[in-house]
Design a protein around this motif. Structure first.
Motif, mmCIF file in Angstrom:
data_model
loop_
_atom_site.group_PDB
_atom_site.id
_atom_site.type_symbol
_atom_site.label_atom_id
_atom_site.label_comp_id
_atom_site.label_asym_id
_atom_site.label_seq_id
_atom_site.Cartn_x
_atom_site.Cartn_y
_atom_site.Cartn_z
ATOM 1 N N GLU A 39 7.812 -10.384 -4.174
ATOM 2 C CA GLU A 39 8.945 -9.808 -4.929
ATOM 3 C C GLU A 39 8.658 -9.830 -6.427
ATOM 4 O O GLU A 39 8.857 -8.842 -7.142
ATOM 5 N N ARG A 96 3.314 -3.640 1.014
ATOM 6 C CA ARG A 96 2.876 -5.021 1.278
ATOM 7 C C ARG A 96 1.915 -4.994 2.457
ATOM 8 O O ARG A 96 2.282 -4.523 3.541
ATOM 9 N N ASP A 154 10.394 -1.258 -4.460
ATOM 10 C CA ASP A 154 10.332 -1.043 -3.003
ATOM 11 C C ASP A 154 9.205 -0.095 -2.609
ATOM 12 O O ASP A 154 8.821 -0.026 -1.440
ATOM 13 N N ASP A 155 8.700 0.681 -3.583
ATOM 14 C CA ASP A 155 7.590 1.600 -3.287
ATOM 15 C C ASP A 155 6.245 0.886 -3.235
ATOM 16 O O ASP A 155 5.223 1.487 -2.871
ATOM 17 N N ASP A 201 9.536 2.315 -8.313
ATOM 18 C CA ASP A 201 10.528 1.380 -7.785
ATOM 19 C C ASP A 201 9.801 0.227 -7.092
ATOM 20 O O ASP A 201 8.806 0.464 -6.397
#
Length: 613
Positions: free
Chosen positions: A155, A174, A170-171, A168
């Motif tokens: 994060e 992982r 979230d883009d 972003d």
């Protein structure tokens, strides 16, 4: 969804719209080679029984150190929504010494995977390569690797990357190169995000060389990316930078073994074999075109690799000199950036002055010479190139302290570098103190996040190649990462410090240093040599000098025979007479005697000097 293409198109007949060319940009030890291994497995181009870790790193040194030295290209089939695609992955070196090869590999791609360790965050070298990728207008796919580690903090670092490239959090994908988690989603993202290559199929052929290797049986194998037109076997080709012309014997792709084909078309990444025996004929960044219908303009960005650091390589056993010359010739077949010329040293005998791209390049070349050719070598302290202007206006290019001109010097110009350091904010003071002690000038500072900061210093290249990185790591508890690139030059108060043994200069220990540091270098070398050189029959002075001015001195005391052992008591004048007689003998011996310096002393003084510096 069937991940692997059922019937992948053959080289030379591939529609450019289904090709995706991408590379992986990452710092050393961020898991680039491991991620590449998982991609090879997921696309089934390597059979499970043939799979091994670091599959694309073919050299022993690459495997042992966990670094990539040579670029590799591999063609992988992949399928998304029933459509077959071809993915060309170009694996790039991660170290600053090979920045030019990285820039050419980036120029051969349309997209780059920005790979960052989820436990360490972005590093200076990754940042430098990211900026390079942005300059080439590549599509950046941000990826956090090693999410399976207990210390991973995806994060936090996703936010850091997002702020850096303007996406972003979230883009940021992982993945785990070790377990394979998220790798299929990454390959799907490559197909969706990276644009297909654009090029004119009917234009004259243009292909960019991004690497070349030497094969004992087939000669030079050249890795290329086709930009325009088509190249087919048995046609004449021309290298636009060198003007050399050859007949093309074979073309093909690596998947990851060589697969010969009928040619290479627009957007394809593959190899050419021409039977050339010299890598310097096939230069990285050069443009390949056809002889009959040549292109008018080469692909931009080509430059000659320039050595940054020079060091003398000498065989410990003088009879190994021909073997060293032969080994360097063979190594140069594989490494066009390596340059060398013979030189002699009074102390070390016959050897070579070798030019390297940086300290890692020096280390790797020396290790390969010792390991692959069974040579025992001494390397002198690394030097950079100085331009020295003498009183009569002559400019002398100095790569070795022994070339430093005698007499009055008007000015000395030294090369400079822009160093980028990324470090936790608690170590800002330590980094600034170190950089200023190395004559660095602060260029700027930016916070990447609350905890991490990027500091830029304009600093003499000579200071970086000696001990800057080691000191930086020790002062920041190993958290700092460093990237540098050559940038300009400056006039500085530099002097040559000579080390004299009984009045004779020993060229191997000479050094070019700033006047402020000359005294400490002289004291360090004289005291070190006092410990290393065995005592002689006579007293030996060890002096450090700038020109004719002595700046430091140590004495090696003479070995004395006990001439008074036969005197039991008696008159003092008798003892004095014997001591005076011995003193006269020592004085006579000193006039005709020469100092014996054992080879071990040279090795110890030079190696500890470069290690501690």
């Amino acid at each position: 969804m069937s991940p692997v293409a059922s019937n992948p198109p053959q080289p030379g007949s591939t529609d450019p719209s289904v090709i995706r060319n991408f590379c992986i940009v990452a710092h050393i030890d961020h898991g680039k080679s491991t991620l590449a291994d998982r991609m090879l497995q997921n696309t089934n181009v390597v059979a499970p029984r043939d799979m091994q870790n670091q599959f694309l790193d073919s050299m022993d040194i690459e495997r042992e150190r966990g670094i990539t030295i040579k670029s590799q290209a591999v063609r992988m089939p992949w399928q998304v929504d029933g459509q077959d695609y071809i993915l060309n992955m170009i694996d790039t070196p991660g170290h600053v010494d090979f920045a030019y090869e990285v820039s050419r590999s980036l120029a051969a791609c349309e997209g780059a995977i920005l790979l960052v360790d989820a436990a360490q965050g972005i590093e200076a070298q990754t940042l430098a390569n990211l900026y390079m990728a942005m300059e080439h207008d590549l599509e950046i796919i941000p990826v956090l690797n090693k999410i399976d580690l207990p210390a991973a903090d995806p994060e936090r670092y996703a936010l850091e990357i997002a702020n850096l490239i303007g996406v972003d959090p979230d883009d940021v994908l992982r993945v785990s190169g070790k377990t394979g988690e998220g790798v299929e989603a990454l390959l799907d993202r490559v197909v969706g995000a990276v644009p297909a290559p654009s090029g004119n199929v009917d234009a004259p052929a243009r292909a960019m060389i991004f690497d070349s290797i030497y094969d004992t049986y087939r000669g030079v194998i050249t890795y290329v990316r086709m930009v325009d037109g088509k190249l087919t076997p048995r046609e004449g080709i021309r290298m636009m930078a060198t003007g050399a012309e050859y007949e093309l014997q074979e073309t093909g792709v690596y998947s990851p073994v060589a697969i010969p084909g009928k040619g290479l078309g627009v957007g394809e990444v593959g190899y050419l074999i021409t039977g050339v025996k010299d890598v310097s004929e096939s230069k990285v960044g050069d443009t390949v075109t056809t002889k009959n219908k040549p292109a008018e303009e080469p692909i931009g960005g080509y430059s000659e690799p320039q050595p940054m650091v020079f060091s003398g390589l000498y065989p410990i056993d003088g009879s190994d000199y021909p073997a060293l010359r032969e080994a360097l010739e063979k190594l140069q077949l594989n490494d066009a950036a390596l340059s060398y010329e013979p030189e002699t040293s009074v102390a070390l005998g016959f050897g070579f002055r070798v030019g390297f791209l940086g300290l890692l390049h020096l280390e790797i070349v020396r290790e390969r010479l010792e390991r692959e050719y069974n040579l025992d070598l001494i390397s002198t302290a690394p030097n950079v190139i100085y331009n020295v202007t003498t009183e009569d206006g002559t400019v002398v290019r100095v790569t070795n302290p022994s070339e430093f001109p005698e007499g009055k010097i008007m000015e000395v110009e030294e090369p400079m570098a822009m160093a980028t350091i990324i470090v936790p904010s608690e170590f800002i003071g330590a980094v600034m103190e170190l950089s200023q002690s190395k004559r660095g000038q602060l260029d700027g500072m930016d916070y990447l996040s609350e905890e991490r900061v990027e500091i830029r210093y304009w600093i003499p290249l000579a200071e970086i190649v000696f001990d800057y990185f080691d000191l930086l790591k020790s002062r920041t508890k190993g958290y700092a990462s460093l990237n540098w690139q050559r940038q300009g030059s400056q006039v500085a108060d530099l002097v040559k410090v000579d080390i004299l043994l009984q009045g004779d200069t020993v060229d191997a220990f000479s050094a070019i240093t700033h006047r402020d540091h000359a005294y400490s270098y002289g004291v360090k070398m004289t005291s070190k040599l006092k410990e290393l050189i065995p005592r002689q029959q006579f007293e030996v002075p060890i002096q450090a000098a700038i020109g004719s001015r002595i700046i430091a001195r140590e004495n090696i005391r003479a070995i004395r025979k006990d001439v008074l052992s036969k005197c039991y008591g008696g008159d003092i004048s008798r003892k004095r007479k014997l001591l005076e007689k011995q003193k006269e003998g020592k004085k006579r011996m000193k006039m005709v005697g020469t100092v014996e310096v054992p080879q071990e002393a040279f090795i110890a003084a030079l190696s500890t000097d470069t290690d501690s510096k």
